[in-house]
Design a protein around this motif. Structure first.
Motif, PDB file in Angstrom:
ATOM      1  N   GLU A   4      39.175 -10.054 -65.713  1.00 31.06           N
ATOM      2  CA  GLU A   4      39.911 -10.709 -64.750  1.00 31.06           C
ATOM      3  C   GLU A   4      39.327 -10.415 -63.588  1.00 31.06           C
ATOM      4  O   GLU A   4      38.964 -11.754 -62.903  1.00 31.06           O
ATOM      5  N   GLN A   8      41.187 -11.579 -72.486  1.00 33.26           N
ATOM      6  CA  GLN A   8      40.603 -12.707 -71.827  1.00 33.26           C
ATOM      7  C   GLN A   8      41.003 -13.771 -72.736  1.00 33.26           C
ATOM      8  O   GLN A   8      41.155 -15.225 -72.348  1.00 33.26           O
ATOM      9  N   LYS A  27      41.549 -22.943 -70.111  1.00 34.48           N
ATOM     10  CA  LYS A  27      41.240 -21.725 -69.246  1.00 34.48           C
ATOM     11  C   LYS A  27      39.939 -21.921 -68.339  1.00 34.48           C
ATOM     12  O   LYS A  27      38.802 -22.239 -68.960  1.00 34.48           O
TER      13      LYS A  27
END
Length: 315
Positions: free
Chosen positions: A112, A124, A56
């Motif tokens: 976000e 998240q 991520k």
């Protein structure tokens, strides 16, 4: 030379009821030990974090100096895959880097869309959120955000205040936290919510002579500790080791008191913002007077503010 530090009270195995009855009403910082935080305190190793959160992309602060300064922006923003970031943050010297081999890293998780969404570890980083049990010592509707933070060893964050109450939950590593009473704001050389004094351990007293008047409180928190920081208390945080933590912010005031566009939790309450705007207009009006009169009426305004707004209920 730093001011002598006062102690921060600590309490062990505090229940929700005890916190709400005996600790919260005092409006003073407190270290809470022995709270069940879930499996995160044992599971969140560098390897586990890297594997679980994966690739991520995260936006991070990168600094070549230990004392980060939000006012002068002595750091840069960069983006890295989370697994790469966490491994770099845990290193002392880097083979791969942006500026220098000993640069330091800091993550403050964002929503976000940071302009619209708050930070919430459950959204998240949902896979990691399963490991942490957040102390629910406040009503669910008071919850504002849960901010995931990771810091390199030696990194020091600027002194600032937040407008909401918060728990600084230390998952791994060790931090030293220096705090200042809200009533000592006149001695902290503020620019907005932040202090201009970076080196609180060895301040430049020629530049900041009043700083020594600020009452200093200090504590160390280790893995598994929770530091309660009441709204408006100034705090400066030093990561003595690579560390992972979660800040949980909640609303101390009714929801309508807060700026609805605030996703970080650091905009002053709307009534305070309006009052400052009115004061700025009043000061602009005083400029129409000669210096002698301007000084006289400004002092009268200060006296009136002290008489009408200062409280004797807080130390």
């Amino acid at each position: 030379m730093a001011q002598p530090a006062g102690p921060v009270a600590w309490h062990s195995e505090v229940s929700r009821e005890r916190f709400q009855q005996d600790i919260y009403p005092l409006r003073k910082p407190a270290v809470l030990k022995g709270i069940d935080l879930g499996t995160c305190t044992t599971k969140w190793t560098v390897d586990y974090l890297s594997q679980t959160a994966g690739t991520k992309e995260v936006k991070i602060h990168v600094s070549t100096v230990p004392q980060m300064d939000f006012l002068s922006k002595n750091f840069i923003y960069r983006t890295l895959p989370f697994d790469v970031f966490v491994r770099r943050a845990a290193e002392v010297k880097h083979n791969e880097y942006f500026i220098s081999e000993d640069e330091k890293y800091y993550l403050r998780s964002l929503g976000e869309d940071p302009r619209k969404d708050i930070a919430d570890i459950r959204k998240q980083f949902p896979s990691l959120a399963e490991d942490i049990r957040i102390p629910e010592y406040f009503e669910k509707e008071q919850f504002f955000s849960s901010v995931f933070r990771i810091s390199s060893a030696g990194l020091q964050l600027w002194t600032h205040y937040d407008i909401m109450d918060n728990f600084l939950i230390q998952i791994t590593g060790k931090k030293r936290v220096i705090l200042y009473n809200p009533r000592d704001a006149p001695y902290l050389y503020l620019s907005g919510t932040k202090s201009e004094v970076l080196n609180v351990d060895n301040p430049d007293l020629e530049k900041y002579p009043l700083f020594m008047k600020a009452r200093r409180y200090e504590c160390s928190i280790e893995a598994g500790d929770v530091l309660f920081i009441p709204a408006l208390w100034f705090h400066n945080v030093i990561s003595e080791e690579f560390g992972v933590g979660v800040n949980v912010f909640w609303k101390h005031l009714p929801s309508e008191c807060y700026d609805k566009t605030d996703t970080y939790g650091n905009k002053d309450p709307t009534a305070a913002s309006r009052a400052v705007q009115i004061l700025d207009r009043a000061l602009k009006t005083l400029e129409e007077l000669p210096e002698e009169y301007r000084d006289f009426y400004a002092r009268r305004m200060v006296l009136r503010i002290q008489e009408k707004a200062y409280s004797t209920n807080y130390e």
